[in-house]
Design an enzyme around this catalytic site. Sequence first.
Site, mmCIF file in Angstrom:
data_model
loop_
_atom_site.group_PDB
_atom_site.id
_atom_site.type_symbol
_atom_site.label_atom_id
_atom_site.label_comp_id
_atom_site.label_asym_id
_atom_site.label_seq_id
_atom_site.Cartn_x
_atom_site.Cartn_y
_atom_site.Cartn_z
ATOM 1 N N HIS A 38 12.309 53.614 18.149
ATOM 2 C CA HIS A 38 12.995 52.954 19.272
ATOM 3 C C HIS A 38 13.883 51.818 18.778
ATOM 4 C CE1 HIS A 38 12.671 50.162 22.936
ATOM 5 N NE2 HIS A 38 13.381 51.203 23.338
ATOM 6 N N GLU A 65 16.281 56.200 18.172
ATOM 7 C CA GLU A 65 16.847 55.948 19.512
ATOM 8 C C GLU A 65 17.746 54.733 19.424
ATOM 9 O OE1 GLU A 65 16.758 54.077 23.671
ATOM 10 O OE2 GLU A 65 16.301 53.208 21.700
ATOM 11 N N ASP A 67 21.171 52.370 21.741
ATOM 12 C CA ASP A 67 21.834 52.095 23.013
ATOM 13 C C ASP A 67 23.316 51.846 22.764
ATOM 14 O OD1 ASP A 67 19.220 51.537 24.667
ATOM 15 O OD2 ASP A 67 19.057 50.291 22.875
ATOM 16 N N HIS A 80 21.351 46.638 22.698
ATOM 17 C CA HIS A 80 20.527 46.922 23.871
ATOM 18 C C HIS A 80 20.894 46.093 25.098
ATOM 19 C CE1 HIS A 80 17.074 46.373 26.573
ATOM 20 N NE2 HIS A 80 16.919 47.672 26.387
ATOM 21 N N GLU A 148 21.142 56.423 24.066
ATOM 22 C CA GLU A 148 21.109 55.991 25.471
ATOM 23 C C GLU A 148 22.435 55.351 25.872
ATOM 24 O OE1 GLU A 148 17.968 53.281 26.673
ATOM 25 O OE2 GLU A 148 18.952 52.948 28.600
#
Length: 289
Positions: A38, A65, A67, A80, A148
Amino acid sequence: MHARAVAATTTALLGAFALLLLVHDARGMGARPEVIAHRGASARAPENTLAAVDAAADLGVRWVETDVQRTRDGELVVIHDDSLRRTTDVEEVFPGRAPWQVKDFTAAEIARLDAGSWFGSAYAGARVPTLKEYLRRVGHHHQKLLLEIKNPQLYPRIEGETLKVLSNEGWLDRRHLAGRLIVQSFSADSLRAVHDLRPAVTTGLLGKPSEADLPRYARFADLINPSHTSASQSYVSAVHAVPGPHGKPLKVFVWTVDDAPVACTVAGYGVDGIITNRPDVVRQALLRP
Ligand code: G3P
Ligand code: CA
């Protein structure tokens, strides 16, 4: 009459068993969940930096993962929060620019910021990566990406721009589309836009829609990704029972699981992936019989 009833029942049972095998095969039930780092291996290195990608690679973690958001001049960057404040030294470098929103800074300004010192002096000078830089580092390590689209309401048309960068960097070729890339968002509208623009891209909806609504989201989402605190065995089974836009059962990646007992619990629910800041801890937990 009795023999015919027995034969019919046997046929029905065999059919159900065959269907079960088909579903089992299609989604790899029983397989260990994927482990997804993450924001990179963010317990070991500053989140969403290239160092966090490297840290995940050092651990042998195949999925990261991250953003994506957009600067004032249209560069896609990996971060993020919608503000630069928590994870960079923006307050010192640009003291008069509160609330230091990503969308209010140019790419050149953001490139000046230190995105590592807040985490530890060993990471002083780490930068906020552009999406292009990030993709190249993930590709360098032969890792897979869960990307994301963050705060899409702040960035009109970011979906097409993200797909353009992915395409330019070779992330929309057959090999990547076949299992190296998932685009996710909390925004169903954003995810639908991605699906409409490039239907071959695998997509994940963050959150926990009601079971009744799953077929509606399954028109454009291949995964449903709830927080681990909201997931349950019955919900995971309900998601798995719905076919997604590519004709396969929907999958489930849960977030954010950082301790071993919880990892074992959600693995027991049958989830397909576990998103974690501590991929080493989760992976070790999943190895236990
Ligand atoms: O990948 C799931 C997770 O990243 C969603 O929450 O706030 O960490 O982006 P957040
Ligand atoms: Ca995220």
